[in-house]
Design a protein around this motif. Structure first.
Motif, PDB file in Angstrom:
ATOM      1  N   GLY A   5      39.355  10.392  37.644  1.00 16.12           N
ATOM      2  CA  GLY A   5      38.691  11.331  38.618  1.00 16.12           C
ATOM      3  C   GLY A   5      38.048  12.676  38.252  1.00 16.12           C
ATOM      4  N   PHE A   6      37.955  13.520  38.944  1.00 13.10           N
ATOM      5  CA  PHE A   6      37.291  14.792  38.835  1.00 13.10           C
ATOM      6  C   PHE A   6      38.833  15.763  38.946  1.00 13.10           C
ATOM      7  CE2 PHE A   6      34.051  12.060  40.243  1.00 13.10           C
ATOM      8  CZ  PHE A   6      32.810  12.413  39.370  1.00 13.10           C
ATOM      9  N   TRP A   7      39.678  15.699  38.213  1.00 15.69           N
ATOM     10  CA  TRP A   7      40.693  16.365  38.272  1.00 15.69           C
ATOM     11  C   TRP A   7      40.695  17.855  37.640  1.00 15.69           C
ATOM     12  CZ3 TRP A   7      42.698  13.231  41.269  1.00 15.69           C
ATOM     13  CH2 TRP A   7      42.702  11.864  40.910  1.00 15.69           C
ATOM     14  N   GLU A   8      39.766  18.462  38.259  1.00 21.61           N
ATOM     15  CA  GLU A   8      39.462  19.958  37.800  1.00 21.61           C
ATOM     16  C   GLU A   8      40.492  20.955  38.139  1.00 21.61           C
ATOM     17  OE1 GLU A   8      35.399  21.280  38.472  1.00 21.61           O
ATOM     18  OE2 GLU A   8      34.568  19.480  37.893  1.00 21.61           O
ATOM     19  N   LYS A   9      41.301  20.729  39.202  1.00 18.79           N
ATOM     20  CA  LYS A   9      42.303  21.705  39.488  1.00 18.79           C
ATOM     21  C   LYS A   9      43.450  21.788  38.342  1.00 18.79           C
ATOM     22  CE  LYS A   9      41.894  22.373  44.347  1.00 18.79           C
ATOM     23  NZ  LYS A   9      40.701  21.877  44.818  1.00 18.79           N
ATOM     24  N   PHE A  10      43.497  20.676  37.474  1.00 17.03           N
ATOM     25  CA  PHE A  10      44.345  20.544  36.365  1.00 17.03           C
ATOM     26  C   PHE A  10      43.857  21.575  35.109  1.00 17.03           C
ATOM     27  CE2 PHE A  10      46.008  18.684  32.537  1.00 17.03           C
ATOM     28  CZ  PHE A  10      47.241  18.480  32.601  1.00 17.03           C
ATOM     29  N   TYR A  11      42.700  21.983  35.244  1.00 20.32           N
ATOM     30  CA  TYR A  11      41.914  22.549  34.112  1.00 20.32           C
ATOM     31  C   TYR A  11      41.450  24.104  34.336  1.00 20.32           C
ATOM     32  CZ  TYR A  11      42.103  17.986  31.870  1.00 20.32           C
ATOM     33  OH  TYR A  11      42.236  17.046  31.142  1.00 20.32           O
ATOM     34  N   PHE A  12      41.158  24.149  35.600  1.00 20.46           N
ATOM     35  CA  PHE A  12      40.394  25.686  36.178  1.00 20.46           C
ATOM     36  C   PHE A  12      41.074  26.199  37.224  1.00 20.46           C
ATOM     37  CE2 PHE A  12      36.842  22.348  35.320  1.00 20.46           C
ATOM     38  CZ  PHE A  12      36.978  22.764  33.947  1.00 20.46           C
ATOM     39  N   LYS A  13      41.295  27.496  37.075  1.00 20.77           N
ATOM     40  CA  LYS A  13      41.592  28.509  38.283  1.00 20.77           C
ATOM     41  C   LYS A  13      40.241  28.749  38.948  1.00 20.77           C
ATOM     42  CE  LYS A  13      43.925  32.861  39.241  1.00 20.77           C
ATOM     43  NZ  LYS A  13      44.468  33.877  38.569  1.00 20.77           N
ATOM     44  N   PRO A  14      40.160  28.870  40.245  1.00 21.60           N
ATOM     45  CA  PRO A  14      39.063  29.175  41.136  1.00 21.60           C
ATOM     46  C   PRO A  14      38.626  30.507  40.532  1.00 21.60           C
ATOM     47  CG  PRO A  14      40.877  28.183  42.514  1.00 21.60           C
ATOM     48  CD  PRO A  14      41.464  28.466  41.224  1.00 21.60           C
ATOM     49  N   GLY A  15      37.245  30.724  40.651  1.00 19.25           N
ATOM     50  CA  GLY A  15      36.591  31.913  40.136  1.00 19.25           C
ATOM     51  C   GLY A  15      36.854  32.901  40.861  1.00 19.25           C
ATOM     52  N   ASN A  16      37.072  34.083  40.167  1.00 25.17           N
ATOM     53  CA  ASN A  16      36.896  35.308  40.869  1.00 25.17           C
ATOM     54  C   ASN A  16      36.239  36.544  40.664  1.00 25.17           C
ATOM     55  OD1 ASN A  16      37.544  35.940  38.057  1.00 25.17           O
ATOM     56  ND2 ASN A  16      39.694  36.538  38.344  1.00 25.17           N
ATOM     57  N   LEU A  17      34.980  36.135  40.418  1.00 26.80           N
ATOM     58  CA  LEU A  17      33.827  37.181  40.174  1.00 26.80           C
ATOM     59  C   LEU A  17      32.672  37.094  41.214  1.00 26.80           C
ATOM     60  CD1 LEU A  17      33.585  36.685  36.391  1.00 26.80           C
ATOM     61  CD2 LEU A  17      34.868  38.226  37.434  1.00 26.80           C
ATOM     62  N   GLY A  18      32.787  36.369  42.301  1.00 26.77           N
ATOM     63  CA  GLY A  18      32.129  36.225  43.391  1.00 26.77           C
ATOM     64  C   GLY A  18      30.793  35.531  43.059  1.00 26.77           C
ATOM     65  N   TYR A  19      29.663  35.855  43.457  1.00 27.84           N
ATOM     66  CA  TYR A  19      28.311  35.231  43.087  1.00 27.84           C
ATOM     67  C   TYR A  19      27.220  36.267  42.501  1.00 27.84           C
ATOM     68  CZ  TYR A  19      30.513  31.539  45.982  1.00 27.84           C
ATOM     69  OH  TYR A  19      31.505  30.581  46.370  1.00 27.84           O
ATOM     70  N   PRO A  20      27.607  36.489  41.122  1.00 29.21           N
ATOM     71  CA  PRO A  20      26.714  37.942  40.530  1.00 29.21           C
ATOM     72  C   PRO A  20      25.220  37.282  40.280  1.00 29.21           C
ATOM     73  CG  PRO A  20      28.233  36.811  39.106  1.00 29.21           C
ATOM     74  CD  PRO A  20      28.620  35.989  40.198  1.00 29.21           C
ATOM     75  N   VAL A  21      24.325  38.220  40.438  1.00 30.92           N
ATOM     76  CA  VAL A  21      22.980  38.006  39.917  1.00 30.92           C
ATOM     77  C   VAL A  21      22.663  38.648  38.636  1.00 30.92           C
ATOM     78  CG1 VAL A  21      20.540  38.478  40.723  1.00 30.92           C
ATOM     79  CG2 VAL A  21      22.145  37.193  42.119  1.00 30.92           C
ATOM     80  N   PHE A  22      21.966  38.287  37.954  1.00 38.86           N
ATOM     81  CA  PHE A  22      21.924  38.830  36.477  1.00 38.86           C
ATOM     82  C   PHE A  22      20.152  39.307  36.325  1.00 38.86           C
ATOM     83  CE2 PHE A  22      25.255  35.767  36.332  1.00 38.86           C
ATOM     84  CZ  PHE A  22      26.337  36.374  35.715  1.00 38.86           C
ATOM     85  N   ASP A  23      20.114  40.509  35.920  1.00 40.56           N
ATOM     86  CA  ASP A  23      18.675  40.915  35.657  1.00 40.56           C
ATOM     87  C   ASP A  23      18.179  40.745  34.223  1.00 40.56           C
ATOM     88  OD1 ASP A  23      17.586  41.938  38.269  1.00 40.56           O
ATOM     89  OD2 ASP A  23      19.222  43.392  38.004  1.00 40.56           O
ATOM     90  N   THR A  24      17.559  39.587  33.828  1.00 40.64           N
ATOM     91  CA  THR A  24      17.289  39.132  32.716  1.00 40.64           C
ATOM     92  C   THR A  24      15.907  39.734  32.237  1.00 40.64           C
ATOM     93  OG1 THR A  24      16.098  37.116  33.195  1.00 40.64           O
ATOM     94  CG2 THR A  24      18.490  37.255  32.892  1.00 40.64           C
ATOM     95  N   ALA A  25      15.568  39.656  30.738  1.00 45.48           N
ATOM     96  CA  ALA A  25      14.201  40.108  30.526  1.00 45.48           C
ATOM     97  C   ALA A  25      12.908  39.602  31.364  1.00 45.48           C
ATOM     98  CB  ALA A  25      14.366  39.891  28.965  1.00 45.48           C
ATOM     99  N   TYR A  26      13.320  38.168  31.761  1.00 41.38           N
ATOM    100  CA  TYR A  26      12.124  37.379  32.487  1.00 41.38           C
ATOM    101  C   TYR A  26      12.226  37.434  34.135  1.00 41.38           C
ATOM    102  CZ  TYR A  26      11.730  36.581  27.556  1.00 41.38           C
ATOM    103  OH  TYR A  26      11.736  36.662  26.101  1.00 41.38           O
ATOM    104  N   ALA A  27      13.566  37.294  34.576  1.00 35.87           N
ATOM    105  CA  ALA A  27      13.631  37.079  35.906  1.00 35.87           C
ATOM    106  C   ALA A  27      15.234  37.323  36.335  1.00 35.87           C
ATOM    107  CB  ALA A  27      13.271  35.489  36.263  1.00 35.87           C
ATOM    108  N   ARG A  28      15.110  37.523  37.819  1.00 34.04           N
ATOM    109  CA  ARG A  28      16.513  37.691  38.069  1.00 34.04           C
ATOM    110  C   ARG A  28      17.192  36.571  38.487  1.00 34.04           C
ATOM    111  NH1 ARG A  28      18.660  41.597  42.801  1.00 34.04           N
ATOM    112  NH2 ARG A  28      20.320  42.596  41.741  1.00 34.04           N
ATOM    113  N   ILE A  29      18.282  35.831  37.830  1.00 32.52           N
ATOM    114  CA  ILE A  29      18.814  34.662  38.150  1.00 32.52           C
ATOM    115  C   ILE A  29      20.116  34.884  38.733  1.00 32.52           C
ATOM    116  CG2 ILE A  29      17.274  33.999  36.263  1.00 32.52           C
ATOM    117  CD1 ILE A  29      19.854  33.779  34.253  1.00 32.52           C
TER     118      ILE A  29
END
Length: 297
Positions: free
Chosen positions: A141-165
């Motif tokens: 199956g997709f047993w992701e809770k066995f491997y991953f804690k839910p994220g805690n950094l929100g939804y960041p946006v990154f200013d790169t050299a070419y675009a905001r992603i």
């Protein structure tokens, strides 16, 4: 005035059987991706996104503590350090999805963002974690809770050299709220590295994210791995990585079963043009949306 950025998505098949040692899996997939990254750079790509958990199989098809060995720190692990060197060498922005160890025993499904000068800009940790059986076999199956804690950094946006992603990972795409938040934070391109198999999700693959692009006026780059992975065989990873514009038009679509770099030229000036026509951000009424938070199950 046009502002065109050439971007690339790398989709790849994992060649090894799951019984092989974890180190061999990582070595094989990193070795496979090195020429693909160079190919993307040679073709003029300025931003390149790899697939979810790019340096191994989709091991979440089983529940086995063996795979904890694949995790490494971000950004201080060897894989991100290598990708920083490649980004600097080719002057490309890299989105690198890996298995992250935060502290011993705490793991995240993470994508690191590296700028064109090799600088580590930050990371996104997958927020929505699925845990469902795949088909009739109760052991896969997709047993992701066995491997991953839910994220805690929100939804960041990154200013790169070419675009905001912005970045969200695989299952996150089924939820409209992350796309809206990334759009409101100014993301021009949102990347979705994934590992998704044939079935109902194949229909949704080309439905949900074009809708997110239209609703929020940004470009989307969606990446999916290809092929079957042994011994789990939870389904065929059907590739078809793609770019879509703010009008919901597909700009490039990858094959179903081949390793490849999917390339498209994104004219970011279209974002303002589309938003000036479809004034969804002007006309939204957040004061009327309280039930989204209030009506918790």
């Amino acid at each position: 005035m046009s502002r065109v950025i050439r971007c690339g998505l790398i989709q790849a098949h994992h060649p090894l059987h799951g019984d092989e040692p974890v180190t061999k899996h990582k070595e094989a997939m990193i070795a496979k991706h090195l020429p693909l990254i160079e190919q993307a750079a040679t073709q003029g790509c300025r931003i390149v996104c790899l697939q979810e958990l790019f340096f191994g199989p989709y091991f979440c098809a089983e529940q086995n503590t063996k795979w904890y060995e694949a995790a490494e720190p971000v950004p201080d692990g060897p894989t991100i350090k290598l990708m920083q060197e490649l980004a600097r060498k080719h002057q490309i922005v890299l989105i690198v999805p890996v298995y992250e160890e935060s502290i011993p025993g705490v793991y995240y499904n993470t994508a690191a963002v590296i700028d064109a000068d090799g600088k580590y800009l930050g990371k996104y940790r997958k927020n929505h974690i699925p845990h469902v059986q795949a088909g009739e076999n109760p052991n896969t199956g997709f047993w992701e809770k066995f491997y991953f804690k839910p994220g805690n950094l929100g939804y960041p946006v990154f200013d790169t050299a070419y675009a905001r992603i912005g970045v969200y990972i695989c299952y996150d795409r089924h939820f409209p709220e992350p796309a809206r938040i990334l759009g409101l934070h100014g993301a021009e391109i949102v990347f979705n590295p994934s590992a998704t198999v044939a079935g109902l999700s194949e229909y949704l693959w080309k439905l949900e994210q074009p809708a997110h692009s239209v609703a929020n006026g940004f470009f989307t780059g969606a990446v999916n791995r290809v092929g079957w992975e042994e011994p789990w065989n939870i389904g065929e990873f059907y590739g078809q990585s793609y770019f879509v514009d703010p009008r919901g038009n597909f700009l490039a679509i990858g094959s179903r079963d081949q390793d490849e770099v999917v390339v498209a030229d994104l004219d970011l000036s279209m974002i303002k043009e589309v938003r000036n026509l479809w004034q969804f951000y002007r006309d939204r009424r957040p004061e009327t949306y309280e039930d989204i938070i209030r009506l918790l199950p």
